[in-house]
Scaffold this motif. Structure first.
Motif, PDB file in Angstrom:
ATOM      1  N   SER A  54      33.718   3.682  19.430  1.00 26.70           N
ATOM      2  CA  SER A  54      33.944   3.226  20.792  1.00 26.70           C
ATOM      3  C   SER A  54      35.152   3.879  21.437  1.00 26.70           C
ATOM      4  CB  SER A  54      34.081   1.707  20.827  1.00 26.70           C
ATOM      5  OG  SER A  54      35.015   1.289  19.893  1.00 26.70           O
ATOM      6  N   LEU A  93      37.281  -7.640  24.702  1.00 30.22           N
ATOM      7  CA  LEU A  93      36.087  -7.316  23.909  1.00 30.22           C
ATOM      8  C   LEU A  93      36.334  -6.155  22.955  1.00 30.22           C
ATOM      9  CD1 LEU A  93      33.208  -7.899  26.491  1.00 30.22           C
ATOM     10  CD2 LEU A  93      34.154  -9.458  24.782  1.00 30.22           C
ATOM     11  N   ARG A  94      37.399  -5.345  23.229  1.00 33.93           N
ATOM     12  CA  ARG A  94      37.711  -4.234  22.311  1.00 33.93           C
ATOM     13  C   ARG A  94      38.084  -4.746  20.918  1.00 33.93           C
ATOM     14  NH1 ARG A  94      41.899  -4.459  26.078  1.00 33.93           N
ATOM     15  NH2 ARG A  94      43.841  -5.342  25.253  1.00 33.93           N
ATOM     16  N   GLY A  97      34.432  -6.152  13.727  1.00 28.77           N
ATOM     17  CA  GLY A  97      33.201  -6.935  13.888  1.00 28.77           C
ATOM     18  C   GLY A  97      32.539  -7.205  12.546  1.00 28.77           C
ATOM     19  N   ALA A 135      31.494 -14.497  27.158  1.00 24.62           N
ATOM     20  CA  ALA A 135      31.422 -13.039  26.955  1.00 24.62           C
ATOM     21  C   ALA A 135      31.322 -12.302  28.294  1.00 24.62           C
ATOM     22  CB  ALA A 135      30.226 -12.695  26.065  1.00 24.62           C
ATOM     23  N   VAL A 192      36.624  -7.315  19.271  1.00 25.65           N
ATOM     24  CA  VAL A 192      35.445  -7.672  18.460  1.00 25.65           C
ATOM     25  C   VAL A 192      34.375  -6.591  18.421  1.00 25.65           C
ATOM     26  CG1 VAL A 192      35.664 -10.174  18.538  1.00 25.65           C
ATOM     27  CG2 VAL A 192      34.539  -9.015  20.414  1.00 25.65           C
ATOM     28  N   THR A 193      34.371  -5.672  19.409  1.00 20.77           N
ATOM     29  CA  THR A 193      33.335  -4.630  19.395  1.00 20.77           C
ATOM     30  C   THR A 193      33.696  -3.478  18.470  1.00 20.77           C
ATOM     31  OG1 THR A 193      34.320  -3.659  21.386  1.00 20.77           O
ATOM     32  CG2 THR A 193      32.441  -5.147  21.701  1.00 20.77           C
ATOM     33  N   ASP A 194      34.941  -3.421  18.021  1.00 16.08           N
ATOM     34  CA  ASP A 194      35.302  -2.435  17.004  1.00 16.08           C
ATOM     35  C   ASP A 194      34.428  -2.657  15.768  1.00 16.08           C
ATOM     36  OD1 ASP A 194      37.597  -0.590  15.735  1.00 16.08           O
ATOM     37  OD2 ASP A 194      37.093  -2.189  14.316  1.00 16.08           O
ATOM     38  N   ARG A 195      33.830  -1.595  15.286  1.00 12.99           N
ATOM     39  CA  ARG A 195      32.862  -1.691  14.185  1.00 12.99           C
ATOM     40  C   ARG A 195      33.439  -2.363  12.945  1.00 12.99           C
ATOM     41  NH1 ARG A 195      29.057   3.154  11.874  1.00 12.99           N
ATOM     42  NH2 ARG A 195      28.555   2.205   9.858  1.00 12.99           N
ATOM     43  N   SER A 249      34.229  -9.739  29.982  1.00 12.76           N
ATOM     44  CA  SER A 249      33.943  -8.334  30.316  1.00 12.76           C
ATOM     45  C   SER A 249      34.349  -7.991  31.750  1.00 12.76           C
ATOM     46  CB  SER A 249      32.448  -8.042  30.118  1.00 12.76           C
ATOM     47  OG  SER A 249      31.678  -8.754  31.083  1.00 12.76           O
ATOM     48  N   ASP A 255      39.646   2.402  19.900  1.00 14.89           N
ATOM     49  CA  ASP A 255      39.025   1.571  18.884  1.00 14.89           C
ATOM     50  C   ASP A 255      39.027   2.203  17.511  1.00 14.89           C
ATOM     51  OD1 ASP A 255      36.665   0.226  21.206  1.00 14.89           O
ATOM     52  OD2 ASP A 255      38.442  -0.699  20.370  1.00 14.89           O
ATOM     53  N   SER A 259      35.458   4.159  15.141  1.00 13.95           N
ATOM     54  CA  SER A 259      34.504   3.068  15.061  1.00 13.95           C
ATOM     55  C   SER A 259      33.394   3.221  16.064  1.00 13.95           C
ATOM     56  CB  SER A 259      35.214   1.738  15.298  1.00 13.95           C
ATOM     57  OG  SER A 259      35.841   1.759  16.549  1.00 13.95           O
TER      58      SER A 259
END
Length: 512
Positions: free
Chosen positions: A499, A270-271, A279, A257, A273-276, A261, A503, A497
């Motif tokens: 971000s 990471l965009r 994820g 991770a 998986v960090t999307d609400r 980054s 996103d 989401s």
């Protein structure tokens, strides 16, 4: 993402709607082959073990070698599909899977079998994300996408049970080797069809250099995680190797991770998986698979050991669940996905599946198939089919084309890791409950038949105890779907989401 960017994948297919639907047939066939393989080999394992002289201690490697290669290399396979092109990765994955299957069918030693299974996992890790990402970039119209993912979701959910039936037939009436050889015609037809029919949309290929540190850290981290759970099932949670595998996986995945980054062209941006929404989908799907793997495991043993069903009869006993999945996916999910937000299909779907699982907590030695198992399986199938279809569609919707492969790989990774956790966790709970029950009741059993009865009762008690945990896990999946997944229905305004613009979950544009 601009409207033009969204429109390009669907509009660029030069051969029109008919071509896309023909392509779906071959993509679905390939997906069926991969899902079948997860259960078909389990049925054949006792016969293969005897023929090849594999020891009890080593037989787990027939399953584990595949799981480690498949689970560990999925992210790498997804990025390769983005890099090389999804069609090329798909056809190469099919060819390699067929060759590895032929090698497994022709195996003369345990080592040859383990090697063939590992190779199946390697090529499966290339094939599975390529198949899902092809669907993601080829079907962008909301209604077409709903139908396509309905068919794909039904196969992904019900294929495992079909594998039990086919595995039973092949093992009982032909030879265990045919559980491997049967993949070859599947793969040849799917590869030939894909080569001539699939027209991958132009553009959207990821031209960035491969993130080698990311590949190494993610592969080793996922392999350590899957192997840790596999060891826990056979050697216990306190085993030194088990604990060291879990520690290693945490260290490696945290390092992964951090690397992702910082590097310019990450293996897993990471965009993704960090999307609400995405994820929430990865998490809820993983939890649902944990619960489902418990069901397959315990019901297979219950029907064969307690009820005395043959492998073929056991496979047919799962058919109502397959029918429920197909109905939930292609009728309920497909019809409602363009009318209601995804969470209103996923959340209730997981809850219906949890109710089906709740019925199975009432299992007894003499439980009636028609009165208890049949309705439970129908509810489980309907619930899972309804939930899986919008989950798989939304997990790849709105992803930039250059990330479609790796976003698809994350769907498969959450399922693979969920399967490993489910098998180890629920098996451990069941075994512990069984041991405890037998210890408490065996003293009162004077004769041998009474002792055998206590042993069977202990087994069923273990299954029902573990199934209670599976009910809770499915309820948690429903809660996550309700709270995390906030995308509106396709055709409504996109829901941010949290971000930024990139996103948001965009609305699929109808391609004319």
């Amino acid at each position: 993402m601009s409207e033009a960017a969204l429109k390009a994948p669907g509009a660029a297919a030069p051969s029109g709607d008919a071509n896309r639907w023909k392509a779906l047939v071959f993509i679905a066939l390939a997906q069926l082959m991969v899902v079948l393989d997860a259960t078909i080999v389990n049925i054949a394992l006792p016969s293969a073990q005897t023929d090849l002289g594999i020891s009890d201690g080593n037989r787990q490697w027939v399953v584990t070698a595949y799981a480690l290669a498949f689970g560990g290399l999925l992210l790498f396979g997804g990025r390769i599909a983005d890099l090389w092109g999804r069609k090329r990765a798909f056809v190469l994955g099919l060819a390699g899977f067929a060759a590895a299957s032929a090698l497994g069918g022709a195996a003369t030693t345990g080592a040859m079998m383990f090697g063939a299974r590992a190779l199946q996992g390697v090529f499966g890790a290339l094939l599975a994300p390529a198949a899902l990402s092809l669907l993601a970039v080829m079907f962008t119209d909301a209604k077409e996408r709903a139908k396509a993912f309905g068919i794909y979701g039904a196969i992904a959910g019900g294929g495992g049970a079909v594998g039990l039936i086919l595995g039973g037939f092949l093992t009982e009436y032909l030879d265990w080797r045919w559980t491997f050889f049967v993949n070859v015609p599947f793969a040849v037809v799917a590869a030939a069809g894909a080569y001539f029919v699939i027209r991958e949309p132009e553009g959207g290929r990821n031209r960035n250099p491969l993130d080698i540190p990311g590949v190494l850290l993610s592969t080793l981290g996922l392999v350590a995680l899957v192997y840790g759970f596999t060891r826990a099932e056979s050697d216990g949670w306190g085993d030194a190797v088990t604990v060291s595998m879990f520690v290693a996986s945490v260290v490696l995945l945290v390092a992964f991770a951090i690397v992702e980054s910082k590097v310019k062209a990450p293996l897993l941006p990471l965009r993704v998986v960090t999307d609400r929404n995405r994820g929430g989908i990865y998490l809820s799907l993983g939890l649902a698979i944990i619960g489902m793997f418990g069901l397959f495991l315990f019901l297979t043993y219950y029907l064969q050991v307690v009820k005395g069903y043959s492998p073929v009869k056991t496979g047919f006993a799962f058919l109502p669940m397959v029918a429920g999945m197909i109905t939930g996916s292609t009728q309920i999910g497909t019809r409602l996905m363009t009318r209601v937000p995804a969470r209103l299909l996923m959340g209730p779907g997981f809850l219906v599946a949890a109710i089906g699982m709740l019925l199975l907590t009432q299992l007894e030695i003499d439980s009636s198939y028609g009165a208890l198992l049949l309705p439970a399986m129908v509810l489980l199938g309907l619930g899972m089919g309804t939930a899986f279809m919008p989950a798989m569609s939304l997990a790849t919707q709105g992803v930039e084309p250059r990330d479609a492969g790796v976003a698809s790989a994350m769907v498969n990774t959450s399922q693979q890791v969920g399967g490993a956790i489910g098998t180890a966790l629920l098996n451990t709970i069941a075994a512990s409950a069984t041991t405890s029950y037998i210890k408490d009741h065996i003293a009162g059993a004077a004769s041998k038949p009474q002792q055998q009865l206590v042993m069977l009762q202990g087994q069923v008690h273990g299954y029902s105890t573990a199934i209670w945990f599976a009910v809770g896990i499915l309820a948690a999946a429903a809660l996550i779907a309700f709270t995390f997944v906030n995308a509106g229905r396709p055709g409504s305004n996109p829901v941010a989401s949290g971000s930024g613009v990139e996103d948001e979950v965009p609305v699929p544009v109808v391609a004319h």
